[in-house]
Design an enzyme around this catalytic site. Structure first.
Site, PDB file in Angstrom:
ATOM      1  N   GLU A   1       5.409   6.784   1.325  1.00  0.00           N
ATOM      2  CA  GLU A   1       5.918   5.507   1.820  1.00  0.00           C
ATOM      3  C   GLU A   1       5.336   4.367   0.994  1.00  0.00           C
ATOM      4  O   GLU A   1       4.112   4.227   0.911  1.00  0.00           O
ATOM      5  CB  GLU A   1       5.502   5.306   3.281  1.00  0.00           C
ATOM      6  CG  GLU A   1       6.144   6.290   4.229  1.00  0.00           C
ATOM      7  CD  GLU A   1       5.622   6.165   5.655  1.00  0.00           C
ATOM      8  OE1 GLU A   1       6.193   6.817   6.542  1.00  0.00           O
ATOM      9  OE2 GLU A   1       4.638   5.422   5.896  1.00  0.00           O
TER      10      GLU A   1
ATOM     11  N   ASN B   1       1.360   5.163   1.594  1.00  0.00           N
ATOM     12  CA  ASN B   1       0.946   6.151   2.586  1.00  0.00           C
ATOM     13  C   ASN B   1       1.738   7.427   2.274  1.00  0.00           C
ATOM     14  O   ASN B   1       2.734   7.381   1.559  1.00  0.00           O
ATOM     15  CB  ASN B   1       1.270   5.637   3.989  1.00  0.00           C
ATOM     16  CG  ASN B   1       0.731   6.566   5.055  1.00  0.00           C
ATOM     17  OD1 ASN B   1      -0.413   6.994   4.975  1.00  0.00           O
ATOM     18  ND2 ASN B   1       1.556   6.894   6.035  1.00  0.00           N
TER      19      ASN B   1
ATOM     20  N   TYR C   1      -3.204  15.755  11.948  1.00  0.00           N
ATOM     21  CA  TYR C   1      -2.418  14.557  12.286  1.00  0.00           C
ATOM     22  C   TYR C   1      -1.112  14.500  11.485  1.00  0.00           C
ATOM     23  O   TYR C   1      -0.057  14.129  12.007  1.00  0.00           O
ATOM     24  CB  TYR C   1      -3.248  13.293  12.015  1.00  0.00           C
ATOM     25  CG  TYR C   1      -2.467  12.023  12.189  1.00  0.00           C
ATOM     26  CD1 TYR C   1      -2.083  11.586  13.456  1.00  0.00           C
ATOM     27  CD2 TYR C   1      -2.071  11.265  11.088  1.00  0.00           C
ATOM     28  CE1 TYR C   1      -1.340  10.424  13.623  1.00  0.00           C
ATOM     29  CE2 TYR C   1      -1.331  10.109  11.239  1.00  0.00           C
ATOM     30  CZ  TYR C   1      -0.969   9.700  12.501  1.00  0.00           C
ATOM     31  OH  TYR C   1      -0.227   8.555  12.653  1.00  0.00           O
ATOM     32  N   LYS C   2      -1.175  14.900  10.225  1.00  0.00           N
ATOM     33  CA  LYS C   2       0.023  14.849   9.389  1.00  0.00           C
ATOM     34  C   LYS C   2       0.945  16.048   9.616  1.00  0.00           C
ATOM     35  O   LYS C   2       1.993  16.143   8.989  1.00  0.00           O
ATOM     36  CB  LYS C   2      -0.377  14.755   7.907  1.00  0.00           C
ATOM     37  CG  LYS C   2      -0.978  13.400   7.524  1.00  0.00           C
ATOM     38  CD  LYS C   2      -1.444  13.412   6.078  1.00  0.00           C
ATOM     39  CE  LYS C   2      -2.168  12.130   5.678  1.00  0.00           C
ATOM     40  NZ  LYS C   2      -1.291  10.961   5.530  1.00  0.00           N
TER      41      LYS C   2
ATOM     42  N   ARG D   1       0.864  -1.179   0.000  1.00  0.00           N
ATOM     43  CA  ARG D   1       0.000   0.000   0.000  1.00  0.00           C
ATOM     44  C   ARG D   1       0.901   1.229   0.000  1.00  0.00           C
ATOM     45  O   ARG D   1       2.091   1.129   0.291  1.00  0.00           O
ATOM     46  CB  ARG D   1      -0.960   0.022   1.188  1.00  0.00           C
ATOM     47  CG  ARG D   1      -0.271   0.113   2.538  1.00  0.00           C
ATOM     48  CD  ARG D   1      -1.279   0.035   3.686  1.00  0.00           C
ATOM     49  NE  ARG D   1      -2.166   1.176   3.715  1.00  0.00           N
ATOM     50  CZ  ARG D   1      -1.941   2.280   4.428  1.00  0.00           C
ATOM     51  NH1 ARG D   1      -0.853   2.395   5.183  1.00  0.00           N
ATOM     52  NH2 ARG D   1      -2.785   3.283   4.410  1.00  0.00           N
TER      53      ARG D   1
HETATM   54  C1  HEM Z   1      -0.048   4.878  10.719  1.00  0.00           C
HETATM   55  C2  HEM Z   1       2.579   0.944  11.678  1.00  0.00           C
HETATM   56  C3  HEM Z   1      -0.120  -1.699   8.707  1.00  0.00           C
HETATM   57  C4  HEM Z   1      -2.886   2.144   7.887  1.00  0.00           C
HETATM   58  C5  HEM Z   1       0.854   4.020  11.290  1.00  0.00           C
HETATM   59  C6  HEM Z   1       1.817   4.379  12.302  1.00  0.00           C
HETATM   60  C7  HEM Z   1       2.545   3.272  12.567  1.00  0.00           C
HETATM   61  C8  HEM Z   1       2.061   2.214  11.727  1.00  0.00           C
HETATM   62  C9  HEM Z   1       3.687   3.145  13.556  1.00  0.00           C
HETATM   63  C10 HEM Z   1       1.988   5.765  12.969  1.00  0.00           C
HETATM   64  C11 HEM Z   1       1.046   5.874  14.142  1.00  0.00           C
HETATM   65  C12 HEM Z   1       1.386   7.076  15.031  1.00  0.00           C
HETATM   66  O1  HEM Z   1       0.940   8.191  14.723  1.00  0.00           O
HETATM   67  O2  HEM Z   1       2.094   6.879  16.018  1.00  0.00           O
HETATM   68  C13 HEM Z   1       2.088  -0.098  10.938  1.00  0.00           C
HETATM   69  C14 HEM Z   1       2.645  -1.424  10.924  1.00  0.00           C
HETATM   70  C15 HEM Z   1       1.887  -2.174  10.096  1.00  0.00           C
HETATM   71  C16 HEM Z   1       0.840  -1.315   9.581  1.00  0.00           C
HETATM   72  C17 HEM Z   1       3.871  -1.880  11.712  1.00  0.00           C
HETATM   73  C18 HEM Z   1       2.124  -3.614   9.784  1.00  0.00           C
HETATM   74  C19 HEM Z   1       1.238  -4.551   9.844  1.00  0.00           C
HETATM   75  C20 HEM Z   1      -1.119  -0.897   8.243  1.00  0.00           C
HETATM   76  C21 HEM Z   1      -2.129  -1.328   7.323  1.00  0.00           C
HETATM   77  C22 HEM Z   1      -2.913  -0.266   7.082  1.00  0.00           C
HETATM   78  C23 HEM Z   1      -2.380   0.861   7.857  1.00  0.00           C
HETATM   79  C24 HEM Z   1      -2.269  -2.729   6.729  1.00  0.00           C
HETATM   80  C25 HEM Z   1      -4.096  -0.299   6.147  1.00  0.00           C
HETATM   81  C26 HEM Z   1      -5.056   0.522   6.100  1.00  0.00           C
HETATM   82  C27 HEM Z   1      -2.317   3.219   8.540  1.00  0.00           C
HETATM   83  C28 HEM Z   1      -2.786   4.596   8.396  1.00  0.00           C
HETATM   84  C29 HEM Z   1      -1.968   5.379   9.198  1.00  0.00           C
HETATM   85  C30 HEM Z   1      -1.020   4.482   9.829  1.00  0.00           C
HETATM   86  C31 HEM Z   1      -3.947   5.070   7.531  1.00  0.00           C
HETATM   87  C32 HEM Z   1      -1.981   6.918   9.303  1.00  0.00           C
HETATM   88  C33 HEM Z   1      -0.935   7.420   8.347  1.00  0.00           C
HETATM   89  C34 HEM Z   1      -0.897   8.908   8.024  1.00  0.00           C
HETATM   90  O3  HEM Z   1      -1.921   9.593   7.923  1.00  0.00           O
HETATM   91  O4  HEM Z   1       0.228   9.399   7.767  1.00  0.00           O
HETATM   92  N1  HEM Z   1       1.020   2.698  10.960  1.00  0.00           N
HETATM   93  N2  HEM Z   1       1.006  -0.055  10.115  1.00  0.00           N
HETATM   94  N3  HEM Z   1      -1.298   0.430   8.546  1.00  0.00           N
HETATM   95  N4  HEM Z   1      -1.252   3.187   9.395  1.00  0.00           N
HETATM   96 FE1  HEM Z   1      -0.160   1.556   9.781  1.00  0.00          FE
END
Ligand code: HEM
Length: 343
Positions: free
Chosen positions: A265, A225, A316-317, A223
């Site tokens: 990313e 981001n 948030y961003k 995916r």
């Molecule tokens: C944000 C880790 C999978 C969607 C984040 C954050 C971390 C993280 C550390 C930042 C949270 C913070 O603000 O502290 C991971 C890890 C994954 C994973 C280790 C491995 C399985 C996914 C998947 C999705 C997802 C499969 C699918 C929808 C998101 C979204 C954000 C986020 C939407 C907010 C990002 C932004 O607006 O910049 N993730 N994630 N993540 N993650 Fe994941």
């Protein structure tokens, strides 16, 4: 012909730039004029030649310089790399995955020779030539995860699967968008996603977790981001917030095109064979606005996305302070034409 590696910095004098070829292959993340969180997961299959999807693990012109930056971060802060004791096997799985991918995709730069558990690894761009015994930590200068990820662009999380959840039990995180491995280590999928707005209510994380728990070996997924970063700084960590937080106040209408970067990313997910862990590589691509608008359809779309971004996501961003200035600067490149989905 091999990749021509650039020598550039992601701190201090910030000499990072994209070549015209790197701009063309940039993974622009928007397939329409607006953006909202979704379960945007697709099979991680091979994409067009030259694209960031051509190979399962992309190596590009920034490789050597990114690895130098990672070494600097680790020197200052060893806690950016952590592995709980039960994750060593997953580390070996990861070492195998990365060595196989790199040597198969880029044989002019990397080579792996295996004779049973006696392995010989050559990394020409970084000048590494090591023989070691697979499974024997004492034959490598670092643990297996750290050894190979010091040679691989992007951050890596190793997730243990148990009790119907994923646990962040190991990782190396030096190029992150404002989150901390040291804080998140040992947390589960719902816990580390705690700070993300709106997505929980939309059921995004519940569905994404289900999907991940069923991930099969040999069928990786991916995916995209995104966020934005002032200056081409890889290490925008909470640990170093004092170094980069104030950068936002330095933007002006005159310098924003040069200083503000779209940060994308490319996140992929691979099931690992021996440990049943999942590895989550998070590969960061940076492009300054001035480079981005050289592709007209991106220059047209980005101001529209930023203008209509939900306020919770703007906050948030971390875009609050400069979003309007960015929209105004970019709007010169929006001729008002209708855009087609995906284009
Ligand atoms: C944000 C880790 C999978 C969607 C984040 C954050 C971390 C993280 C550390 C930042 C949270 C913070 O603000 O502290 C991971 C890890 C994954 C994973 C280790 C491995 C399985 C996914 C998947 C999705 C997802 C499969 C699918 C929808 C998101 C979204 C954000 C986020 C939407 C907010 C990002 C932004 O607006 O910049 N993730 N994630 N993540 N993650 Fe994941």
């Amino acid at each position: 012909m091999g990749i021509e590696f650039r020598h550039e910095t992601f701190r201090d004098d910030f000499t990072f730039r994209n070549s015209p070829a790197a701009i063309r292959r940039f993974p622009f993340p928007f397939d329409k004029d607006s953006y909202m969180y979704a379960v945007n997961i697709e099979p991680h299959v091979s994409g067009p030649k030259g694209s960031v999807y051509e190979h399962p693990i992309d190596v590009d012109e920034h490789y050597v310089s990114e690895m130098a930056d990672r070494a600097l971060v680790l020197k200052e802060d060893p806690l950016r790399c952590q592995s709980l004791p039960h994750m060593t096997l997953a580390g070996w799985d990861l070492l195998e995955l990365l060595m196989e991918c790199k040597s198969t995709s880029y044989p002019e730069h990397f080579s792996l020779t295996r004779d049973g558990d006696k392995w010989h690894w050559i990394n020409r761009p970084l000048g590494i030539d090591d023989k070691f015994t697979f499974g024997d930590v004492s034959t490598l200068p670092y643990g297996p995860m750290e050894y190979i990820t010091r040679q691989s662009q992007g951050d890596f999380c190793l997730l243990d699967q148990r009790d119907g959840n994923l646990w962040m039990d190991a990782g190396i995180v030096t190029t992150q968008a404002d989150w901390s491995l040291d804080f998140d280590i040992g947390m589960n999928f719902m816990e580390w996603h705690g700070p993300v707005p709106l997505a929980h209510q939309l059921g995004v994380f519940e569905r994404a977790l289900k999907f991940m728990l069923n991930l099969r070996q040999g069928s990786p997924v991916r995916r995209l981001n995104w966020t934005m970063t002032v200056n081409p700084r890889l290490d925008t960590s909470p640990e170093n917030y004092h170094k980069w937080g104030t950068d936002r106040a330095t933007l002006t209408p005159e310098n924003i095109g040069n200083k503000l970067h779209l940060r994308v990313e490319l996140q992929s997910f691979f099931r690992l064979p021996r440990s049943n862990a999942i590895v989550f590589p998070i590969r960061c691509y940076l492009i300054k606005l001035e480079e981005l608008v050289t592709v007209p359809k991106w220059g047209r779309r980005l101001p529209r996305v930023l203008k209509t971004l939900p306020p919770e996501l703007v906050d948030y961003k971390g875009l609050t302070r400069y979003r309007d200035m960015a929209v105004e600067w970019l709007s010169r490149y929006d001729d008002g034409a209708e855009t087609s989905p995906g284009g």
